[in-house]
Scaffold this motif. Structure first.
Motif, PDB file in Angstrom:
ATOM      1  N   ALA A 156       1.706   6.598   9.033  1.00  0.00           N
ATOM      2  CA  ALA A 156       2.518   7.756   9.818  1.00  0.00           C
ATOM      3  C   ALA A 156       2.450   7.538  11.399  1.00  0.00           C
ATOM      4  O   ALA A 156       3.358   7.866  12.050  1.00  0.00           O
ATOM      5  N   ASP A 157       1.673   6.653  11.891  1.00  0.00           N
ATOM      6  CA  ASP A 157       1.445   6.323  13.242  1.00  0.00           C
ATOM      7  C   ASP A 157       2.256   4.972  13.589  1.00  0.00           C
ATOM      8  O   ASP A 157       2.182   4.606  14.548  1.00  0.00           O
ATOM      9  N   GLY A 158       2.914   4.737  12.497  1.00  0.00           N
ATOM     10  CA  GLY A 158       3.686   3.273  12.607  1.00  0.00           C
ATOM     11  C   GLY A 158       2.651   2.096  13.011  1.00  0.00           C
ATOM     12  O   GLY A 158       3.174   0.933  13.346  1.00  0.00           O
ATOM     13  N   GLN A 159       1.537   2.057  12.219  1.00  0.00           N
ATOM     14  CA  GLN A 159       0.580   1.013  12.571  1.00  0.00           C
ATOM     15  C   GLN A 159       0.239   0.435  11.032  1.00  0.00           C
ATOM     16  O   GLN A 159       0.401   1.115  10.058  1.00  0.00           O
ATOM     17  N   ALA A 160      -0.110  -0.960  11.026  1.00  0.00           N
ATOM     18  CA  ALA A 160      -0.679  -1.692  10.112  1.00  0.00           C
ATOM     19  C   ALA A 160      -1.570  -2.791  10.749  1.00  0.00           C
ATOM     20  O   ALA A 160      -1.418  -3.070  11.852  1.00  0.00           O
ATOM     21  N   CYS A 161      -2.434  -3.176   9.811  1.00  0.00           N
ATOM     22  CA  CYS A 161      -3.494  -4.136  10.245  1.00  0.00           C
ATOM     23  C   CYS A 161      -3.167  -5.587   9.505  1.00  0.00           C
ATOM     24  O   CYS A 161      -2.850  -5.258   8.116  1.00  0.00           O
ATOM     25  N   MET A 162      -3.232  -6.756   9.785  1.00  0.00           N
ATOM     26  CA  MET A 162      -3.122  -7.863   9.055  1.00  0.00           C
ATOM     27  C   MET A 162      -4.111  -9.023   9.439  1.00  0.00           C
ATOM     28  O   MET A 162      -4.246  -9.215  10.678  1.00  0.00           O
ATOM     29  N   ASP A 163      -4.811  -9.492   8.493  1.00  0.00           N
ATOM     30  CA  ASP A 163      -5.589 -10.832   8.672  1.00  0.00           C
ATOM     31  C   ASP A 163      -4.752 -11.904   8.738  1.00  0.00           C
ATOM     32  O   ASP A 163      -3.613 -12.251   8.142  1.00  0.00           O
ATOM     33  N   PHE A 164      -5.222 -13.082   9.755  1.00  0.00           N
ATOM     34  CA  PHE A 164      -4.454 -14.365   9.580  1.00  0.00           C
ATOM     35  C   PHE A 164      -5.535 -15.380   9.654  1.00  0.00           C
ATOM     36  O   PHE A 164      -6.940 -15.128  10.056  1.00  0.00           O
ATOM     37  N   LEU A 165      -5.218 -16.738   9.779  1.00  0.00           N
ATOM     38  CA  LEU A 165      -6.132 -17.944   9.971  1.00  0.00           C
ATOM     39  C   LEU A 165      -6.958 -17.963  11.056  1.00  0.00           C
ATOM     40  O   LEU A 165      -6.425 -17.561  12.132  1.00  0.00           O
ATOM     41  N   LEU A 166      -8.144 -18.337  11.038  1.00  0.00           N
ATOM     42  CA  LEU A 166      -8.933 -18.124  12.345  1.00  0.00           C
ATOM     43  C   LEU A 166      -8.587 -18.993  13.435  1.00  0.00           C
ATOM     44  O   LEU A 166      -8.024 -20.361  12.718  1.00  0.00           O
ATOM     45  N   PRO A 192       0.683  -1.231   0.088  1.00  0.00           N
ATOM     46  CA  PRO A 192       0.080  -0.142  -0.155  1.00  0.00           C
ATOM     47  C   PRO A 192       0.715   1.208  -0.075  1.00  0.00           C
ATOM     48  O   PRO A 192       1.928   1.149   0.592  1.00  0.00           O
ATOM     49  N   VAL A 193       0.460   2.393  -0.579  1.00  0.00           N
ATOM     50  CA  VAL A 193       1.013   3.511  -0.409  1.00  0.00           C
ATOM     51  C   VAL A 193       0.586   4.282   0.843  1.00  0.00           C
ATOM     52  O   VAL A 193      -0.560   4.329   1.208  1.00  0.00           O
ATOM     53  N   GLN A 194       1.537   4.554   1.678  1.00  0.00           N
ATOM     54  CA  GLN A 194       1.292   5.333   2.982  1.00  0.00           C
ATOM     55  C   GLN A 194       2.034   6.666   2.910  1.00  0.00           C
ATOM     56  O   GLN A 194       2.928   6.925   2.348  1.00  0.00           O
ATOM     57  N   GLU A 195       1.216   7.694   3.802  1.00  0.00           N
ATOM     58  CA  GLU A 195       1.644   8.696   3.768  1.00  0.00           C
ATOM     59  C   GLU A 195       2.472   9.173   5.357  1.00  0.00           C
ATOM     60  O   GLU A 195       2.189   8.598   6.284  1.00  0.00           O
ATOM     61  N   ALA A 196       3.356   9.995   5.167  1.00  0.00           N
ATOM     62  CA  ALA A 196       4.049  10.310   6.452  1.00  0.00           C
ATOM     63  C   ALA A 196       4.527  11.866   6.082  1.00  0.00           C
ATOM     64  O   ALA A 196       4.581  12.444   5.119  1.00  0.00           O
ATOM     65  N   GLU A 197       5.630  12.127   7.182  1.00  0.00           N
ATOM     66  CA  GLU A 197       6.309  13.606   7.085  1.00  0.00           C
ATOM     67  C   GLU A 197       7.153  13.655   5.891  1.00  0.00           C
ATOM     68  O   GLU A 197       7.516  12.494   5.430  1.00  0.00           O
ATOM     69  N   GLU A 198       7.048  14.779   5.002  1.00  0.00           N
ATOM     70  CA  GLU A 198       7.964  15.074   3.886  1.00  0.00           C
ATOM     71  C   GLU A 198       9.227  14.453   4.154  1.00  0.00           C
ATOM     72  O   GLU A 198      10.028  14.741   5.280  1.00  0.00           O
ATOM     73  N   GLY A 199       9.736  13.587   3.372  1.00  0.00           N
ATOM     74  CA  GLY A 199      10.991  13.122   3.461  1.00  0.00           C
ATOM     75  C   GLY A 199      11.093  11.665   4.002  1.00  0.00           C
ATOM     76  O   GLY A 199      12.345  11.162   4.090  1.00  0.00           O
ATOM     77  N   ALA A 200      10.106  11.223   4.620  1.00  0.00           N
ATOM     78  CA  ALA A 200      10.393   9.754   5.189  1.00  0.00           C
ATOM     79  C   ALA A 200      10.321   8.956   3.798  1.00  0.00           C
ATOM     80  O   ALA A 200       9.684   8.998   2.821  1.00  0.00           O
ATOM     81  N   GLU A 201      10.714   7.891   4.099  1.00  0.00           N
ATOM     82  CA  GLU A 201      10.882   6.772   3.178  1.00  0.00           C
ATOM     83  C   GLU A 201      10.575   5.265   3.605  1.00  0.00           C
ATOM     84  O   GLU A 201      10.888   5.088   4.823  1.00  0.00           O
ATOM     85  N   ALA A 202       9.671   4.740   2.864  1.00  0.00           N
ATOM     86  CA  ALA A 202       9.249   3.050   3.009  1.00  0.00           C
ATOM     87  C   ALA A 202      10.216   2.428   2.732  1.00  0.00           C
ATOM     88  O   ALA A 202      10.808   2.496   1.745  1.00  0.00           O
ATOM     89  N   PRO A 261       7.250   5.054  10.799  1.00  0.00           N
ATOM     90  CA  PRO A 261       6.244   4.896   9.624  1.00  0.00           C
ATOM     91  C   PRO A 261       7.311   4.358   8.473  1.00  0.00           C
ATOM     92  O   PRO A 261       8.517   4.360   8.253  1.00  0.00           O
ATOM     93  N   GLY A 262       6.313   3.649   7.450  1.00  0.00           N
ATOM     94  CA  GLY A 262       7.075   3.135   6.332  1.00  0.00           C
ATOM     95  C   GLY A 262       7.800   1.666   6.684  1.00  0.00           C
ATOM     96  O   GLY A 262       8.757   1.122   5.834  1.00  0.00           O
TER      97      GLY A 262
END
Length: 637
Positions: free
Chosen positions: A357-367, A132-142, A334-335
């Motif tokens: 930008a908040d250092g967060q991501a969500c992931m689904d996995f097997l029940l 995914p494309v994520q936004e953060a402070e100008e100059g940050a890199e993923a 971030p990134g």
């Protein structure tokens, strides 16, 4: 590393200090401003000053920090955790090549939601990149890691008859003369086959070509899928990929792993091919489960060759919210790439993503599944305390909000400081070697990755590496000599290069260490005449061969690990460091004054899957590779 972070902090500080001005009701025309001042009630200012309801401006308020889409720096690695140089990355209208560190940088087009690219490298199965494309402070890199699976050994067969090609748990039954070239012309005679297979129950699922997301047959919404067995199946002639002719089918058989006990003869399993352009698995029929002695097979009919997968959809899931932070400051990162590596036999690689930008991501996995969560960012050395284990429940929940349950919450900490490892590179006479590249490979929370340095005039080097780690070392001098070794930082103190307290590694001696052995031959006139005196070079990464003036030296094409010339009977054999087990590349021939590159093995640079089997020219057990044909004019200038 620290300098890079400091630059980013300075950039961010500059944006805060020089951000856009707040809105104002004051007209911009100075004449109007003067007129308004002249007509103003002289007492109005005093009354306003005494108005208790008036809000005074906050002198300490800061302008909002501007955010922008982070560019994505991708590191492309092989199975050993080392960089793949020269990988071709097709991203939109661009075609990028990975550099000596295996890296490419992708910029997000305006309003883009995904980084979507196709990745190919000689000797590896094709793959895709989907983040995914994520936004953060100008100059940050993923930052992300992409791993390529080697093609496997080349198998040669006569296409004028029906053929059966197998490797590991995969078998292909190919009708005679059923293949065509890129222009649709029928193919006959000698053909090569490669099978790169992946058993998700026992092998590293990070080498899958993309996410386990499927597009069901006949349309419908994307669905997560669970892999039973997958493989990239390719056929070649003269270096060109071949395909099945229209209307032809090949039988593909997957041996169902023993861990998958739920299947029995008579069942059906969905059959999916991987679409590199979409980074999605597309359903194309079903496989029938049959018995073959004590094993179960998934028998499938393929209409073309690519990555194929016997899969089943899954609907009920759990989810995990991941927050990635700096282990020392607690600040969000971030990134960062996050990865979930399923510990259940059906879990496989659950997925990957990038933190916002908040250092967060969500992931689904097997029940009710279990997985290890890891994170990676190039500004940090490694993940504190290794992967975080997450366990689900029998109550469904997903990142999209479906289900009655809630996502598990975890925090992953990354460290930007570990310790340092110092050592020296020596030649066979114990003299220091300057300019050798030294790699230290660490198997961490997101798989194998490398740290590197270059030896100085005294043969010394220093690398910043994780603490409490076991490391595999290798050194290449760029002239065909390789050294390998191991090192440990268990019990070492935190330190940086230039400080006291670095862990010490044993000297890396070029030309030493356990070897494997390759052998083959070169012939003229359609294999009938031996070709003596032909140079042969083995490279650790895909060489950029050229016969242009000034670029025709084989030692400039890539890292040579061994070289020789054919004997009077056209035969050759070479010892190759065992540390390079995996994919190596064989180049046969040399640039000709008249014929140029025509006197290099024309079919293509030969990718060879070097088996981890000890051997040498003296002791035997050399691995046989495919012979090479040359034009007889190449033996005379």
């Amino acid at each position: 590393m620290m300098m890079r972070r400091l630059v980013m902090m300075l950039l961010a500080g500059g944006l805060v200090a020089t951000g856009p001005l707040g809105c104002s009701d004051t007209p911009e025309d100075p004449q109007i401003e003067d007129d308004q001042d002249a007509d103003a009630d002289p007492d109005a200012g005093e009354e306003d000053a005494g108005d208790e309801d008036a809000e005074a401006p906050d002198a300490d308020a800061e302008d909002p920090i501007e955010q922008a889409a982070m560019p994505l720096r991708v590191k492309i690695l092989n199975k050993a955790g080392l960089p793949v140089e020269g990988a071709e990355v097709r991203y939109g209208e661009e075609v990028l090549l990975s550099d000596v560190a295996g890296e490419v940088v992708l910029s997000a087009p305006e309003d883009a939601l995904r980084f979507l690219a196709q990745v190919e490298a000689e000797g590896y199965a094709p793959s895709s990149l989907d983040y995914p494309v994520q936004e953060a402070e100008e100059g940050a890199e993923a930052h992300a890691i992409l791993r390529l699976l080697p093609l496997g050994p080349v198998q040669v067969f006569n296409h004028d008859a029906e053929a059966v090609i197998s490797r590991g748990r995969v078998r292909v039954r190919l009708p005679a003369n059923s293949l065509v070239d890129g222009a649709g012309n029928p193919v006959s005679g000698e053909v090569e086959a490669t099978i790169a297979s992946l058993d998700p129950t026992t092998e590293d699922a990070r080498f899958m070509p993309g996410p386990l997301i499927g597009l069901p047959e006949g349309g419908g919404e994307e669905t997560p899928i669970l892999s039973v067995m997958m493989a990239d199946i390719s056929f070649w002639q003269g270096g060109e990929k071949l395909q099945l002719a229209e209307g032809q089918l090949a039988r593909v058989e997957f041996a169902i792993p023993e861990a998958l006990e739920a299947y029995e003869a008579g069942d059906a399993i969905e059959f999916w091919h991987f679409d590199l352009s979409q980074a999605r698995w597309v359903q194309e029929g079903e496989c029938a489960v049959t018995e073959a002695g004590s094993r179960l097979l998934a028998e499938c009919d393929a209409s073309h060759f690519s990555w194929w997968n016997a899969d089943k959809p899954v609907s009920l899931r759990n989810c995990v919210n991941i927050t990635v932070v700096d282990a020392n400051s607690g600040e969000p990162i971030p990134g960062a790439t996050v990865q979930g590596d399923g510990l259940d036999f059906e879990g496989a690689l659950v997925g990957s993503g990038l933190t916002d930008a908040d250092g967060q991501a969500c992931m689904d996995f097997l029940l009710d599944g279990t997985l290890n969560v890891g994170a990676y960012h190039a500004d940090y050395l490694y993940q504190a305390d290794g992967p975080v284990t997450v366990s689900g429940s029998d109550v469904p929940a997903s990142c999209s909000g479906e289900g009655e349950g809630e996502c598990v919450e975890v925090t992953v900490e990354l460290l930007d400081r570990g310790t340092c490892l110092s050592g020296e590179v020596l030649d066979g006479e114990d003299a220091p070697v300057e300019g050798a590249t030294v790699y230290a490979v660490y198997d961490g929370a997101v798989g194998a990755q490398f740290f590197s340095a270059v030896s100085d005039s005294e043969g010394g080097y220093c690398i910043e590496v994780p603490l409490d780690a076991e490391l595999e070392l290798s050194a290449l001098d760029g002239q065909g000599q390789v050294a390998s070794g191991v090192a440990s930082t268990v019990g070492a103190a935190a330190a940086e290069c230039g400080e006291e307290g670095c862990a010490e590694a044993d000297a890396l001696v070029l030309g030493s260490g356990e070897t494997a052995c390759l052998q083959s031959s070169v012939s003229l006139n359609g294999w009938t005449t031996p070709a003596p005196g032909v140079p042969v070079y083995v490279y650790s990464s895909y060489p950029a061969r050229s016969c242009d003036p000034g670029m025709d030296d084989p030692f400039t094409w890539g890292p040579v690990v061994a070289h020789t010339v054919t004997d009077a009977m056209g035969n050759w054999a070479l010892n190759v460091p065992m540390s390079l087990a995996g994919m190596v590349y064989v180049s046969v021939g040399s640039c000709h004054s008249g014929l140029g590159a025509q006197c290099l093995n024309q079919d293509r640079i030969m990718p060879v899957h070097l088996e981890e089997i000890p051997g040498s020219i003296d002791s035997g057990r050399c691995q046989q590779t495919h012979p090479s044909p040359l034009d007889e004019q190449c033996l005379s200038e």
